[in-house]
Design an enzyme around this catalytic site. Structure first.
Site: not given
Ligand code: PBG
Length: 327
Positions: A197, A207, A222, A238, A253, A279, A318
């Site tokens: 990610k 968010r 982040k 990872e 992602k 999103s 979505y």
């Protein structure tokens, strides 16, 4: 053999032959629908930055899950959208068995038993600072966060959650969650970890949806836990780690900006790889369509097919319900 004996266009001449030889096919069972769950009854609260997407109260979410099931979608993914007044530094509500997501899980499992229910494991919808974990002296503390996420996973599993999806990128969280699930008898709970990610700017509308947007409008950084967008070898590491920690499925992602990573992941791992069309990708396509810049439906289908062509087994989008209707 070469031209004119070889003509690539022969296999493109009509619809039947194109259908016959297509290497990649998109099916409703490839799709996973993320949903934002809010308090109340009969509520459909539109997310301004995601046209067509609303925060849903539990009754409405059950209705949407039913429609997903009827459309052939196999899994829905739940995210909490709660008022800021209910958030605190430690994200305490994440461990409450009566929080909005746990109640939604119980209700969907009861009323739509045939569909799988997944929930995100991360504290950001519950914390005042909007970080995914526990902040100590201004830093997201890895080990404290892993402990919190383990508790959150157990809380979700006890509510009947089929799939827990840690989306935080803390080190060692998959094995800790697995051990906790095993020790409480949840040996069949699936861990779909966000293995790679990235610290992407494409999460903006999400968010907004979970109300973790900062009041001054700045984008929460982040980068001390999510991956640097410049790296790909790191993604493979990872993936290997999450595999060795016993993840069952892996998420990459964001989606479209990471097609290269998705393609590599499907080569390097034998676990099912899932793409998350996030999103911002959805918003980009929707707004461009609404502005008349391009045809939304065909661009959306093209982007989802690209994930399958890259080797994905499933896709979080979505647009899942909308697209299942088109297929
Ligand atoms: C939270 C989480 C995020 C998304 C999924 N889980 C946001 C973030 O990490 O900031 C993003 C999904 C999207 O943008 O659609 N841990």
């Amino acid at each position: 053999m070469t031209f004119p004996l070889v003509r690539m266009r022969r296999l493109r001449t009509s619809n039947w032959v194109r259908e016959l030889i297509a290497e990649t096919k998109l099916h409703p069972s490839d799709l996973i629908l993320p949903m934002f769950i809010c308090d109340g009854k009969g509520v459909e609260d539109p997310v301004a930055t995601m046209p067509g997407i609303s925060r849903l109260s539990i009754d409405k979410a059950v209705g949407t899950a039913k429609r997903c099931h009827d459309a052939g979608i196999k899994l829905v993914s739940l995210f909490a959208s709660i008022d800021n007044s209910l958030k605190d530094e430690k994200g305490s509500l994440a461990f409450d068995e009566n929080n909005i997501v746990c109640r939604a899980i119980r209700e969907i499992k009861k009323q739509v038993p045939g569909i799988g229910v997944m929930a995100d494991v991360a504290l950001d919808p519950y914390t005042t600072h909007g970080h995914d974990g526990i902040v100590i002296n201004g830093k997201v503390d890895n080990d404290e966060t892993v402990e919190a996420l383990t508790n959150q996973s157990l809380t979700l599993a006890r509510a009947g959650c089929d799939v827990v999806a840690p989306s935080d990128m803390m080190d060692g969280r998959v094995v800790m969650i697995r051990e906790a699930l095993e020790s409480e008898g949840f040996q069949d709970t699936i861990i779909m970890s966000y293995a790679a990610k990235y610290a992407s700017s494409f999460y903006g509308p999400f968010r907004d949806a979970v109300k973790s947007k900062r009041s001054d409008g700045s984008y929460l950084d982040k980068r001390t836990y999510l991956m640097d967008i410049r790296n790909s070898i790191e993604a493979i590491r990872e993936i290997e780690l999450d595999e060795s920690e016993s993840a069952d499925m892996l998420i990459i992602k964001p989606g479209m900006p990471c097609l290269d990573i998705i393609a590599q992941a499907t080569q390097s791992s034998t676990l099912p790889i899932v793409a998350y069309q996030v999103s911002g990708e959805y918003a980009m396509l929707k707004f461009a369509g609404l502005a008349g810049a391009m045809d939304y439906e065909s661009c959306m289908l093209e982007s989802l097919i690209a994930f399958k062509r890259a080797g994905c087994r499933a896709i979080l989008s979505y647009a899942s319900l909308e697209v299942a209707g088109l297929l």
